[in-house]
Design a protein around this motif. Structure first.
Motif, mmCIF file in Angstrom:
data_model
loop_
_atom_site.group_PDB
_atom_site.id
_atom_site.type_symbol
_atom_site.label_atom_id
_atom_site.label_comp_id
_atom_site.label_asym_id
_atom_site.label_seq_id
_atom_site.Cartn_x
_atom_site.Cartn_y
_atom_site.Cartn_z
ATOM 1 N N GLU A 1 0.828 -1.213 0.000
ATOM 2 C CA GLU A 1 0.000 0.000 0.000
ATOM 3 C C GLU A 1 0.862 1.263 0.000
ATOM 4 O O GLU A 1 0.555 2.230 -0.700
ATOM 5 C CB GLU A 1 -0.913 0.018 1.226
ATOM 6 N N ALA A 2 1.919 1.244 0.801
ATOM 7 C CA ALA A 2 2.812 2.400 0.888
ATOM 8 C C ALA A 2 3.474 2.663 -0.460
ATOM 9 O O ALA A 2 3.559 3.809 -0.911
ATOM 10 C CB ALA A 2 3.869 2.173 1.965
ATOM 11 N N ALA A 3 3.944 1.597 -1.104
ATOM 12 C CA ALA A 3 4.592 1.737 -2.403
ATOM 13 C C ALA A 3 3.607 2.271 -3.444
ATOM 14 O O ALA A 3 3.952 3.147 -4.241
ATOM 15 C CB ALA A 3 5.149 0.396 -2.859
ATOM 16 N N LYS A 4 2.383 1.765 -3.404
ATOM 17 C CA LYS A 4 1.363 2.217 -4.359
ATOM 18 C C LYS A 4 1.088 3.716 -4.191
ATOM 19 O O LYS A 4 0.935 4.438 -5.169
ATOM 20 C CB LYS A 4 0.075 1.418 -4.168
ATOM 21 N N SER A 5 1.087 4.191 -2.946
ATOM 22 C CA SER A 5 0.834 5.611 -2.707
ATOM 23 C C SER A 5 1.957 6.487 -3.270
ATOM 24 O O SER A 5 1.738 7.647 -3.603
ATOM 25 C CB SER A 5 0.659 5.881 -1.212
ATOM 26 N N LEU A 6 3.169 5.915 -3.352
ATOM 27 C CA LEU A 6 4.306 6.654 -3.910
ATOM 28 C C LEU A 6 4.469 6.421 -5.408
ATOM 29 O O LEU A 6 5.297 7.068 -6.043
ATOM 30 C CB LEU A 6 5.595 6.234 -3.190
ATOM 31 N N GLY A 7 3.721 5.464 -5.948
ATOM 32 C CA GLY A 7 3.798 5.176 -7.378
ATOM 33 C C GLY A 7 5.010 4.349 -7.767
ATOM 34 O O GLY A 7 5.511 4.482 -8.882
ATOM 35 N N ILE A 8 5.485 3.497 -6.829
ATOM 36 C CA ILE A 8 6.633 2.637 -7.109
ATOM 37 C C ILE A 8 6.286 1.193 -6.767
ATOM 38 O O ILE A 8 5.279 0.928 -6.090
ATOM 39 C CB ILE A 8 7.900 3.085 -6.333
ATOM 40 N N HIS A 9 7.120 0.255 -7.195
ATOM 41 C CA HIS A 9 6.919 -1.162 -6.901
ATOM 42 C C HIS A 9 7.280 -1.430 -5.444
ATOM 43 O O HIS A 9 8.147 -0.759 -4.878
ATOM 44 C CB HIS A 9 7.796 -2.005 -7.836
ATOM 45 N N ARG A 10 6.648 -2.437 -4.836
ATOM 46 C CA ARG A 10 6.894 -2.712 -3.422
ATOM 47 C C ARG A 10 8.343 -3.103 -3.138
ATOM 48 O O ARG A 10 8.872 -2.792 -2.074
ATOM 49 C CB ARG A 10 5.941 -3.760 -2.879
ATOM 50 N N HIS A 11 8.991 -3.772 -4.098
ATOM 51 C CA HIS A 11 10.396 -4.122 -3.900
ATOM 52 C C HIS A 11 11.269 -2.858 -3.885
ATOM 53 O O HIS A 11 12.212 -2.764 -3.102
ATOM 54 C CB HIS A 11 10.883 -5.083 -4.984
ATOM 55 N N SER A 12 10.928 -1.915 -4.740
ATOM 56 C CA SER A 12 11.662 -0.643 -4.755
ATOM 57 C C SER A 12 11.455 0.104 -3.440
ATOM 58 O O SER A 12 12.393 0.702 -2.895
ATOM 59 C CB SER A 12 11.193 0.237 -5.914
ATOM 60 N N PHE A 13 10.236 0.060 -2.930
ATOM 61 C CA PHE A 13 9.937 0.712 -1.652
ATOM 62 C C PHE A 13 10.780 0.107 -0.531
ATOM 63 O O PHE A 13 11.426 0.824 0.242
ATOM 64 C CB PHE A 13 8.447 0.584 -1.325
ATOM 65 N N SER A 14 10.803 -1.217 -0.454
ATOM 66 C CA SER A 14 11.575 -1.899 0.588
ATOM 67 C C SER A 14 13.066 -1.605 0.462
ATOM 68 O O SER A 14 13.758 -1.370 1.459
ATOM 69 C CB SER A 14 11.339 -3.408 0.528
ATOM 70 N N ARG A 15 13.558 -1.606 -0.770
ATOM 71 C CA ARG A 15 14.981 -1.327 -1.003
ATOM 72 C C ARG A 15 15.332 0.098 -0.575
ATOM 73 O O ARG A 15 16.339 0.337 0.092
ATOM 74 C CB ARG A 15 15.319 -1.554 -2.474
ATOM 75 N N LEU A 16 14.484 1.059 -0.927
ATOM 76 C CA LEU A 16 14.717 2.448 -0.530
ATOM 77 C C LEU A 16 14.674 2.607 0.988
ATOM 78 O O LEU A 16 15.470 3.352 1.563
ATOM 79 C CB LEU A 16 13.689 3.375 -1.172
ATOM 80 N N CYS A 17 13.755 1.912 1.634
ATOM 81 C CA CYS A 17 13.666 1.986 3.091
ATOM 82 C C CYS A 17 14.940 1.457 3.735
ATOM 83 O O CYS A 17 15.463 2.073 4.663
ATOM 84 C CB CYS A 17 12.456 1.203 3.594
ATOM 85 N N ARG A 18 15.441 0.341 3.242
ATOM 86 C CA ARG A 18 16.698 -0.197 3.782
ATOM 87 C C ARG A 18 17.840 0.785 3.558
ATOM 88 O O ARG A 18 18.636 1.063 4.454
ATOM 89 C CB ARG A 18 17.039 -1.535 3.114
ATOM 90 N N LYS A 19 17.900 1.335 2.355
ATOM 91 C CA LYS A 19 18.976 2.254 1.992
ATOM 92 C C LYS A 19 18.952 3.519 2.848
ATOM 93 O O LYS A 19 19.998 4.020 3.260
ATOM 94 C CB LYS A 19 18.846 2.620 0.512
ATOM 95 N N LYS A 20 17.749 4.030 3.135
ATOM 96 C CA LYS A 20 17.627 5.302 3.851
ATOM 97 C C LYS A 20 17.339 5.131 5.341
ATOM 98 O O LYS A 20 17.129 6.112 6.054
ATOM 99 C CB LYS A 20 16.552 6.158 3.196
ATOM 100 N N GLY A 21 17.313 3.877 5.821
ATOM 101 C CA GLY A 21 17.127 3.629 7.251
ATOM 102 C C GLY A 21 15.728 3.868 7.764
ATOM 103 O O GLY A 21 15.545 4.295 8.902
ATOM 104 N N VAL A 22 14.719 3.565 6.951
ATOM 105 C CA VAL A 22 13.322 3.748 7.338
ATOM 106 C C VAL A 22 12.721 2.379 7.638
ATOM 107 O O VAL A 22 12.928 1.430 6.882
ATOM 108 C CB VAL A 22 12.524 4.439 6.200
ATOM 109 N N ARG A 23 11.984 2.266 8.722
ATOM 110 C CA ARG A 23 11.332 0.997 9.053
ATOM 111 C C ARG A 23 10.098 0.803 8.181
ATOM 112 O O ARG A 23 9.236 1.674 8.117
ATOM 113 C CB ARG A 23 10.912 0.970 10.511
ATOM 114 N N THR A 24 10.012 -0.355 7.554
ATOM 115 C CA THR A 24 8.848 -0.681 6.731
ATOM 116 C C THR A 24 7.675 -1.025 7.648
ATOM 117 O O THR A 24 7.881 -1.340 8.830
ATOM 118 C CB THR A 24 9.139 -1.879 5.807
ATOM 119 N N PRO A 25 6.448 -1.011 7.130
ATOM 120 C CA PRO A 25 5.307 -1.401 7.964
ATOM 121 C C PRO A 25 5.472 -2.807 8.564
ATOM 122 O O PRO A 25 5.125 -3.026 9.729
ATOM 123 C CB PRO A 25 4.130 -1.351 6.984
#
Length: 65
Positions: A24-48
């Motif tokens: 859902e978070a990735a869809k709100s940003l207009g990106i794929h969920r794998h890209s969302f997870s990768r960006l979160c890891r890269k930038k130190g953000v906790r995923t849902p």
């Protein structure tokens, strides 16, 4: 979202907090969920999912006290 467009850490955090799943978070940003997870890891953000896992671990720990 066009290729090469960057997503700020703040936008990632807001999406991760306001949605129950990474999908859902990735869809709100207009990106794929794998890209969302990768960006979160890269930038130190906790995923849902990670937030849910931490809440669960803390509740088990509190029960032992």
């Amino acid at each position: 979202m066009p290729t090469g467009t960057t997503i700020s850490r703040k936008r990632l955090e807001e999406a991760a907090r306001s949605h129950a799943t990474s999908k859902e978070a990735a869809k709100s940003l207009g990106i794929h969920r794998h890209s969302f997870s990768r960006l979160c890891r890269k930038k130190g953000v906790r995923t849902p999912l990670r937030r849910k896992q931490l809440r669960h671990a803390l509740s088990k720990w509190r029960d032992k006290i």
